[in-house]
Scaffold this active site. Structure first.
Site, PDB file in Angstrom:
ATOM      1  N   HIS A 155       1.101  -1.936  -0.210  1.00 51.99           N
ATOM      2  CA  HIS A 155      -0.444  -0.204   0.394  1.00 51.99           C
ATOM      3  C   HIS A 155       0.743   0.995   0.278  1.00 51.99           C
ATOM      4  O   HIS A 155       0.448   2.458   1.278  1.00 51.99           O
ATOM      5  CB  HIS A 155      -0.860  -0.156   0.726  1.00 51.99           C
ATOM      6  CG  HIS A 155      -1.054  -1.439   1.284  1.00 51.99           C
ATOM      7  ND1 HIS A 155      -3.110  -1.682   0.643  1.00 51.99           N
ATOM      8  CD2 HIS A 155      -1.418  -2.494   2.439  1.00 51.99           C
ATOM      9  CE1 HIS A 155      -3.488  -2.439   1.234  1.00 51.99           C
ATOM     10  NE2 HIS A 155      -2.229  -3.726   1.907  1.00 51.99           N
ATOM     11  N   SER A 276      14.707  22.044 -16.552  1.00 56.46           N
ATOM     12  CA  SER A 276      13.299  22.823 -16.514  1.00 56.46           C
ATOM     13  C   SER A 276      13.779  23.760 -17.015  1.00 56.46           C
ATOM     14  O   SER A 276      15.252  24.255 -16.719  1.00 56.46           O
ATOM     15  CB  SER A 276      12.191  22.594 -15.222  1.00 56.46           C
ATOM     16  OG  SER A 276      12.740  24.159 -14.516  1.00 56.46           O
ATOM     17  N   LYS A 282      16.263  21.592 -10.910  1.00 53.45           N
ATOM     18  CA  LYS A 282      15.027  20.909 -11.677  1.00 53.45           C
ATOM     19  C   LYS A 282      16.074  19.597 -12.258  1.00 53.45           C
ATOM     20  O   LYS A 282      16.768  20.093 -12.976  1.00 53.45           O
ATOM     21  CB  LYS A 282      13.744  20.745 -12.268  1.00 53.45           C
ATOM     22  CG  LYS A 282      13.052  21.893 -11.853  1.00 53.45           C
ATOM     23  CD  LYS A 282      12.530  20.957  -9.978  1.00 53.45           C
ATOM     24  CE  LYS A 282      12.001  19.898 -10.812  1.00 53.45           C
ATOM     25  NZ  LYS A 282      10.213  20.162 -11.133  1.00 53.45           N
ATOM     26  N   GLU A 289       9.317   8.922 -16.997  1.00 54.55           N
ATOM     27  CA  GLU A 289       7.826   9.283 -17.181  1.00 54.55           C
ATOM     28  C   GLU A 289       7.603   9.132 -18.373  1.00 54.55           C
ATOM     29  O   GLU A 289       5.935   8.076 -18.775  1.00 54.55           O
ATOM     30  CB  GLU A 289       7.333  10.714 -17.095  1.00 54.55           C
ATOM     31  CG  GLU A 289       8.073  11.192 -15.322  1.00 54.55           C
ATOM     32  CD  GLU A 289       7.500  12.323 -14.978  1.00 54.55           C
ATOM     33  OE1 GLU A 289       7.166  13.179 -16.176  1.00 54.55           O
ATOM     34  OE2 GLU A 289       8.939  12.582 -14.522  1.00 54.55           O
TER      35      GLU A 289
END
Ligand code: ARG
Length: 475
Positions: A155, A276, A282, A289
């Site tokens: 979980h 970024s 970043k 992704e």
């Protein structure tokens, strides 16, 4: 004029020509198409259906066309509708009469099924190779960090500590199963439809086995109607790709999670990260992704073919032309994804200290404290309740189980002795899970032996595949 011009008085409209053409997609199958035509011509000559001279002229002409396609000097023309017509009409332009004999005893219906099966074999093999590469990488990274321990989760909550290598090997096994699915897809494609002609077979004395072997197929499809209308073999490839994409997306998700500031378990290399345009600090796991995101289109391609084939009457229907684009797209997507994933994993830094520190949170040893009581005579359910109470006490105090004073343990149960400290030690908790397939270092070493033998078996399976016509290079 189209190859069927004889029966027509007019020509197709430009818009319908473009709409009906599959050339932009099936030109990528030029190698398969040419190899199949060569096999067909050689068989026609062997059967004395065409002359040896014609077969030789056809073969030489096809080789020249292939060389031109590869050199980028072949001008594909949408008026040719598909790769079969593009090659055949160019061949006839170049060699004349002999070129017109190539299509004897053949239809584009068995031709396209043949090309597509050859392509499915080539793609499945490439995918198997890329799959093996990734599995090797996973094994290397697991072996490089045999002692790293991190919180196993259920979980997405801290559950019990596990070896990082044990966790990585889960993906090894997922991809191992995908390899088997790819192998099944390869075998499903490995049968020749050639000789089925339009749908019913042909009146020429073809030797279907001869042309099948010349293309590297191990068998012929026994029913001509089935040969031209079946696309199950592509569904098998889609399914293998979809499951592999699913596994890649799960791994991607973990990579994204592990590389967050909160987890910090890994640091991706610069080669596999992006920055970024506005936030200078970043470092984003874009490629993980993207692999995760591409899963959607792979599933979409599977579903598209299912829906396309649903309810189609026998035998060939033009709907089937919609079969190739998705299959090529899924295979290419997976080939890239597998390669990027292997590179990302190979070059990432594994922050074993951060993993170790994370084990100090979440009461990972709670089950072992309960097991301690059980080993001292208490029933497990009772022990579970007592340790639950201890965890609650920790929550109130804002501490971990190993920070509770010994008296608190004793108050909870007189069965607790000083040696409870051993049960709280994370390394000991891991080592205690020695059952086959468990996370103890000794059990993982045993698992690694199975990993190695499965790698050897799959390398052998790859070498034992029937011959393939590799996909061509079209820019
Ligand atoms: N371009 C077609 C396809 O990809 C080839 C077969 C066409 N056959 C036909 N009878 N229209 O399916």
């Amino acid at each position: 004029m189209a190859l069927w011009g004889g029966r027509f008085e007019g020509t197709v409209a430009t818009s319908t020509q473009e709409f009906g053409a599959s050339l932009p997609v099936d030109k990528y199958l030029y190698k398969q198409d040419i190899a199949a035509s060569k096999a067909h011509a050689a068989m026609l000559a062997k059967q004395r259906i065409i002359s040896l001279e014609d077969a030789e002229a056809i073969t030489a002409g096809l080789s020249a066309i292939e060389a031109d396609i590869e050199a980028g000097s072949f001008a594909f023309d949408i008026n040719d509708e598909d790769i079969h017509m593009a090659v055949e009409s160019e061949l006839t332009r170049r060699i004349g009469e002999a070129g017109k004999r190539l299509h004897t005893g053949r239809s584009r219906n068995d031709q396209v099924a043949t090309d597509t099966r050859l392509a499915a074999k080539a793609l499945a093999k490439q995918l198997m190779e890329a799959n093996l590469q990734l599995r090797h990488t996973l094994v290397d990274v697991a072996n490089a960090h045999p002692k790293a321990v991190f919180p196993g989760m259920t979980h997405l909550q801290h559950a019990q500590p596990v070896l990082f290598s044990h966790h990585l090997l889960v993906y090894y096994w997922m991809f191992t199963r995908d390899f088997k699915r790819l192998l099944a897809a390869f075998q499903a494609a490995d049968a020749s439809p050639l000789g089925a002609a339009a749908l019913a077979g042909t009146s020429y004395p073809l030797d279907r086995v001869a042309s099948a072997y010349a293309m590297g197929f191990t068998q012929v499809i026994p029913n001509s109607l089935d040969a031209v209308s079946d696309r199950d073999f592509l569904l098998d490839l889609h399914y293998a790709c979809s499951t592999m994409a699913l596994h890649l997306s799960r791994l991607s998700e973990e990579i994204v999670l592990w590389s967050t500031t909160e987890f910090g378990f890994i640091t991706l290399s610069d080669e596999f990260s992006t920055g970024s345009s506005i936030m200078p600090q970043k470092k984003n796991p874009d490629f993980a992704e993207l692999i995760r995101g591409k899963t959607g289109r792979v599933y979409g391609n599977l579903l598209q073919l299912f829906v396309t084939c649903k309810g189609l009457p026998l035998a060939y229907n033009k709907d089937l032309q919609e079969d190739k684009e998705g299959a090529l797209d899924s295979a290419r997507t997976l080939l890239q994804s597998l390669e990027v994933m292997a590179g990302m994993i190979k070059t990432m830094t594994v922050n074993t200290d951060a993993m170790r520190v994370a084990c100090n949170k979440g009461h990972l040893a709670a089950t072992d404290v309960a097991d301690y009581l059980v080993k001292h005579g208490m029933a497990f359910r009772e022990a579970h309740a007592i340790v639950g109470g201890l965890v609650l006490e920790c929550e109130h105090r804002g501490c971990q189980l190993d920070e509770l004073p010994f008296e608190v343990f004793q108050e909870a149960s007189p069965l607790f002795g000083k040696d409870i400290a051993n049960a709280l030690d994370i390394k000991a908790v891991v080592s205690a899970r020695f059952t086959e397939g468990g996370t103890a270092p000794a059990a993982v070493r045993e698992q690694m032996k199975l990993v190695c033998s499965s790698l050897v078996a799959d390398e052998a399976a790859l070498m034992g595949l029937s011959p393939v016509i590799e996909m061509g290079n079209l820019s």
